[in-house]
Design an enzyme around this catalytic site. Sequence first.
Site, PDB file in Angstrom:
ATOM      1  N   CYS A 103      38.071  20.482  23.567  1.00 36.30           N
ATOM      2  CA  CYS A 103      39.118  21.431  23.201  1.00 36.30           C
ATOM      3  C   CYS A 103      40.317  20.730  22.555  1.00 36.30           C
ATOM      4  CB  CYS A 103      39.566  22.224  24.423  1.00 36.30           C
ATOM      5  SG  CYS A 103      40.068  21.197  25.823  1.00 36.30           S
TER       6      CYS A 103
ATOM      7  N   HIS B  96      42.526  22.392  29.316  1.00 33.16           N
ATOM      8  CA  HIS B  96      42.140  23.152  28.116  1.00 33.16           C
ATOM      9  C   HIS B  96      43.339  23.252  27.189  1.00 33.16           C
ATOM     10  CE1 HIS B  96      40.132  25.912  25.476  1.00 33.16           C
ATOM     11  NE2 HIS B  96      41.132  26.788  25.609  1.00 33.16           N
TER      12      HIS B  96
ATOM     13  N   ASN C 236      42.754  29.885  19.622  1.00 33.80           N
ATOM     14  CA  ASN C 236      42.045  29.367  20.786  1.00 33.80           C
ATOM     15  C   ASN C 236      40.564  29.178  20.442  1.00 33.80           C
ATOM     16  OD1 ASN C 236      40.966  28.799  23.337  1.00 33.80           O
ATOM     17  ND2 ASN C 236      42.342  30.226  24.372  1.00 33.80           N
TER      18      ASN C 236
END
Length: 337
Positions: free
Chosen positions: A14, A119, A134
């Site tokens: 991520c 994250h 995202n």
Amino acid sequence: MDAIFHEKQEGSLCAQHCLNNLLQGEYFTPVDLSSIAHQLDEEERMRMAEGGMGSDEYRTFLQQPSGNMDDSGFFSIQVISNALSVWGLELILFNSREYQSLMINPINEKAFICNYKEHWFTVRKLGQQWFNLNSLLTGPELISDTYLALFLAQLQQEGYSIFVIRGHLPECEAEQILGIMRVQQQQRPKLIGEDQAQTSAGRLATLSQTEIGFNVQSDAVDEDEALKRALALSRQDIDVEDEEADLRRAIQLSMQGAVLTNASTDSSSGRVRVDSKAEGELRGNNEMLTADELRKRRQAYFDRQQQPLQSNIPSQENTTSIENSSTEVDQQQKPSL
């Protein structure tokens, strides 16, 4: 919104997706970020060695895993900060006193990086509109100016750390296109896991409906088969009952001598002829029974009853004389003294 670069989640990379979505291009790879992480680890080791390589603190530091990366692909905020410094970009903590004292409206910023439990994801302004980039989403999510402040406040309540991006971001195609036009989003993107779950649920529902249809048909077939078997057994039972009733009547007639009394023997055919009354009781289908057939039916009946009926029948000798005249002589047996 096809012009917007949006990397979707792969493994635990991520941090890589966050940086590339922020810069709107494939600028960093896991190898690049790993190199930065190893460089940070070496700098930290050298600082710890200044206190003495034989110290307990240094030995403990060497035994601990890296705080800048792990095997899953997670990278620390230090790695992200060093990666952005290459582009002249700086990170400022959004809820820090330093930033809050500036009283800057979030709408006037250029981008934010958000982190929660390892994250990372980016919220960036492209043209005059804000987008949630995202990597866990199936695509960019449009955020209105009025909702941006509420969105950031909600993230803070959920425990996210938010960093403001300061500096000049590299030029990108999406910035040029959205600088002259605004877009509308008819349907918001879903989470990647949610989209897959709904697809799987739809397939399972279709499969379940199909199985239910098969089960209904199977149950109907089973009920039909059971009904047919029940009817066949009932018919068979009726036939057995009818046959046994006929045999019982025939045995009673034969034991009482009613058949023989009213019968005459045809030596040529070997059949026993009975009068009309006895014939109606012995058979209901107008068929002639031979002596052997009658005896076999008696024996079958006795076997089904599983008891020797002959033991319950007193043995006696019946002498019947058939005379040419119409006079009948009655013989009576007297008990022997």
